[in-house]
Structure formats: structure tokens, C-alpha cells
Design an enzyme around this catalytic site. Structure first.
Site, PDB file in Angstrom:
ATOM      1  N   CYS A  60       0.853  -1.241  -0.041  1.00  0.00           N
ATOM      2  CA  CYS A  60       0.000   0.013  -0.188  1.00  0.00           C
ATOM      3  C   CYS A  60       0.880   1.211  -0.048  1.00  0.00           C
ATOM      4  O   CYS A  60       1.690   1.332   0.717  1.00  0.00           O
ATOM      5  CB  CYS A  60      -0.775  -0.114   1.074  1.00  0.00           C
ATOM      6  N   GLY A  61       0.667   2.018  -0.966  1.00  0.00           N
ATOM      7  CA  GLY A  61       1.489   3.404  -1.086  1.00  0.00           C
ATOM      8  C   GLY A  61       1.234   4.231   0.005  1.00  0.00           C
ATOM      9  O   GLY A  61       2.049   4.978   0.460  1.00  0.00           O
ATOM     10  N   HIS A  62       0.013   4.491   0.391  1.00  0.00           N
ATOM     11  CA  HIS A  62      -0.360   5.499   1.664  1.00  0.00           C
ATOM     12  C   HIS A  62       0.293   4.745   2.853  1.00  0.00           C
ATOM     13  O   HIS A  62       0.764   5.550   3.711  1.00  0.00           O
ATOM     14  CB  HIS A  62      -2.093   5.318   1.730  1.00  0.00           C
ATOM     15  N   CYS A  63       0.244   3.566   3.013  1.00  0.00           N
ATOM     16  CA  CYS A  63       0.985   2.877   4.226  1.00  0.00           C
ATOM     17  C   CYS A  63       2.572   3.335   4.265  1.00  0.00           C
ATOM     18  O   CYS A  63       3.013   3.479   5.227  1.00  0.00           O
ATOM     19  CB  CYS A  63       0.727   1.348   4.136  1.00  0.00           C
TER      20      CYS A  63
END
Length: 213
Positions: A60-63
């Protein structure tokens, strides 16, 4: 004999170098964020100590964007880890059953667990100060985050703008900004340096005026 001695010395140096590298690596990888799985979750959560838990997925990029902030958050409360937990769960890996149990459908999901283990969604900001303030309010413990130094750039609003900018006793440099503006955020450190350069010039004022004030 000399050849054997040479090999022994080389081997010894190799192992010493490897040991130093391993010690350095273990220090670099040390984290104050507690990794939770179904095996240790009940030992850490709901045992009289509240905590913030991030449900994440490795892809996950946001993670990934949140990760350094979350590490700093855990560091900021490391001195009170006996009073509050800062943890994460790989909800797409070993912790998937926990993600399903707590209704996680997107990543990252942050949940606050009270001292009894009752969860509530965290819906606040994800900047370090936002997260730290939330934990302080919920757990009653303070972080070790130092307040920022006073700004060198003066910040004006509609009530003070005319008085300062149109004062004939000094020249004024003004930038008009908005909190959501990416270009404004990029300019901020440069503008701060400009303000420092003119800090001792009494006839020059470096100003920021927020267009949302």
C-alpha cells in the site's frame, strides 16, 4: 604455516566485520512500533493499557507514506510505552484474521483501542502533531516532541495586514499562501531562509499572509 596464519587472520577479520555489520543493522532496524499478530495481539491489547493500532498492507502506497511518521510517533511516546501502545498489523499477511475481525476494508486503517480493548476508528489528521495530540488526549500522556522554534516569517491576517504592510517606516516582502497549496509548502523553507537573512534589518519585514484567514 604462514599461509594458514594468513587465512586465520583473514577469517577472524571477516567475522569481526560481519559482527559489526550485524550490530549496526540491528540498531538501524530497531523500532518502537510493536508488531502485532494473532499470536500476541491479546497479550498487548485490552490488558489495561490503551493503544493506537495501524492496520496496513506492505504493498500500500499510503501505508508507505505514513510509515516514517508512524515510526516518529512511536519514538515520541517510547518513554511511556508502559502506559500506551503504538502498534501495527500486517492486515494482508499474518494479521489478516485481525483485519477481518475488526472490519478493516482499506489501508492504512487506524484504530484506537481503549484499556479494555474496545476499538474506535481514528478519523483525525495523519501528521505527526495530529496523531500525538490525539494520543495525549486519549491516554493522558505527553510526547517528547519539542515545539518548533518561533517562526522568522511574520504571519498576518486581515486584522493586521494594513497596519504592518503599509507602514512607511519599513519595506515589506509579502507572500500570499493557502494551507492546502503544494507550491506554498515547497516555498516555505526557502522563504524562511530569506526571513533569516533579513532578521536583523529593522527596515525590512518578511511577511506571510494567509488567503484563508
Amino acid at each position: 604455516m604462514k599461509a594458514t596464519l594468513s587465512i586465520s587472520l583473514s577469517t577472524t577479520m571477516y567475522f569481526r566485520s560481519s559482527l559489526v555489520s550485524l550490530l549496526f543493522l540491528s540498531g538501524a532496524l530497531a523500532s518502537n512500533v510493536l508488531d502485532l499478530t494473532p499470536d500476541n495481539f491479546d497479550d498487548a491489547i485490552g490488558k489495561g493499557k490503551p493503544g493506537l493500532v495501524e492496520f496496513f498492507a506492505p504493498w500500500c502506497g499510503h501505508c508507505k507514506n505514513l510509515a516514517p511518521t508512524y515510526e516518529r510517533l512511536a519514538d515520541a511516546f517510547a518513554h511511556v510505552k508502559d502506559k500506551v501502545v503504538i502498534a501495527k498489523i500486517d492486515a494482508d499477511g499474518a494479521g489478516k484474521p485481525l483485519g477481518q475481525k475488526y472490519g478493516v476494508t482499506g489501508y492504512p486503517t487506524l484504530k484506537w483501542f481503549d484499556a479494555s480493548g474496545e476499538p474506535t476508528p481514528y478519523e483525525g489528521g495523519r501528521e505527526l502533531d495530529d496523531l500525538a495530540k490525539f494520543i495525549t488526549e486519549k491516554a493522558g500522556v505527553k510526547s517528547n516532541i519539542k515545539p518548533p522554534p518561533p517562526p522568522t516569517v511574520e504571519i498576518l491576517d486581515t486584522h493586521t495586514f494594513d497596519e504592518v504592510v503599509f507602514n512607511p517606516d519599513h519595506d515589506t516582502i509579502v507572500t500570499f499562501t493557502a494551507p492546502w497549496c503544494g507550491h506554498c509548502k515547497s516555498l516555505k523553507p526557502i522563504y524562511e531562509e530569506v526571513a533569516k537573512d533579513f532578521l536583523n534589518e529593522k527596515n525590512v519585514r518578511v511577511i506571510t499572509a494567509s488567503t484563508t484567514s
